[in-house]
Design an enzyme around this catalytic site. Structure first.
Site, mmCIF file in Angstrom:
data_model
loop_
_atom_site.group_PDB
_atom_site.id
_atom_site.type_symbol
_atom_site.label_atom_id
_atom_site.label_comp_id
_atom_site.label_asym_id
_atom_site.label_seq_id
_atom_site.Cartn_x
_atom_site.Cartn_y
_atom_site.Cartn_z
ATOM 1 N N HIS A 259 38.563 42.409 33.885
ATOM 2 C CA HIS A 259 36.987 42.545 33.631
ATOM 3 C C HIS A 259 36.639 41.838 32.563
ATOM 4 O O HIS A 259 35.310 41.875 32.070
ATOM 5 C CB HIS A 259 36.632 43.940 33.668
ATOM 6 C CG HIS A 259 37.113 44.613 34.725
ATOM 7 N ND1 HIS A 259 38.174 45.486 34.654
ATOM 8 C CD2 HIS A 259 37.034 44.983 36.032
ATOM 9 C CE1 HIS A 259 38.864 45.978 35.798
ATOM 10 N NE2 HIS A 259 37.632 45.546 36.777
HETATM 11 FE FE1 FES Z 1 38.761 46.166 32.508
HETATM 12 FE FE2 FES Z 1 40.489 45.131 30.728
HETATM 13 S S1 FES Z 1 38.660 44.605 30.841
HETATM 14 S S2 FES Z 1 40.770 46.563 32.672
#
Ligand code: FES
Length: 232
Positions: free
Chosen positions: A178
């Site tokens: 993410h």
């Molecule tokens: Fe979501 Fe690393 S940014 S698990």
């Protein structure tokens, strides 16, 4: 709090990496057998493949040692300046980086620290003996639990100049799941999903180039353990 390794196990990725050590950076090698291991991992966890690296099995701790969750002794002498290795301790990937003088200088630069969420490590994500700007015992060696504090993916080691954040990347870690970013002290950048800095495991040096991961320094008053840390 072993939730993160369990999540990796459910994705079928981490078990294929078990008992392996990963090198990344200058001088890293990619033996064919280890490449096949990497591909096996890919079949079980396509979503995390970009978080994986080629494997070598030098410095490998004994399997029964790992299974017992005992401390793991690492020889740091072969780690080149700017290079990262990954070892496994208690089912978790442990990032070990030999930082260069330039990298250490960057970590104190306002251009880096002003972008961080917790530049002074006020959150309890490290033992007291690593509560400093370099988040370590010896500034030359960074030692972190390599599990993103958002949802448990394995962040990628991205040296300075890597294609991260549209350029001007100072070096650090990028989580492919993410987009969370951490600097080369494992300090999380502001404005990303991860809420905390990467945790520092308990460890101490047993000799100049030898470190024992999983054990606080002798006679240290701290009773630090990973169960004290949030989000791992
Ligand atoms: Fe979501 Fe690393 S940014 S698990």
């Amino acid at each position: 709090m072993d939730a993160a390794p369990d999540r990796l196990a459910m994705l079928g990725v981490w078990p294929s990496m078990s008992d392996q050590i990963v090198h990344h950076g200058p001088g890293a090698e990619t033996p064919r057998r280890d490449f096949l291991l990497l591909m096996t991992g890919a079949l079980g966890g396509i979503g995390l493949i970009s978080a994986l690296w080629p494997f070598v099995d030098t410095l490998e701790p004994a399997a029964d040692t790992i299974a017992a969750g005992a401390p793991v002794d690492i020889d740091l002498a072969p780690v080149k300046p700017g290079q990262q290795i990954i070892v496994k301790w208690r089912g978790r990937p442990i990032f070990v980086v030999r930082r260069t003088p330039d990298q250490l200088k960057m970590l104190q630069d306002k251009a880096d620290t002003s972008l961080l969420r917790d530049a002074n490590s006020t959150e309890f994500q490290q033992p007291t003996y690593a509560k400093n700007w370099h988040r370590s015992v010896n500034p030359e060696f960074l030692i972190l639990v390599g599990i993103c504090t958002h949802l448990g993916c394995i962040p990628e080691f991205k040296p300075k100049g890597a294609d991260v954040a549209g350029g001007n990347w100072p070096g650090g870690y990028f989580c492919p799941c993410h987009g969370s970013k951490y600097d080369l002290s494992g300090r999380v950048f502001a404005g990303v999903p991860a809420p905390y800095n990467l945790p520092v495991p308990p460890y101490h040096f047993t000799a100049k180039d030898k470190v024992r991961i999983g054990e606080n320094p002798p006679n240290d008053d701290a009773t630090y353990s990973l169960s004290d840390v949030d989000q791992i």
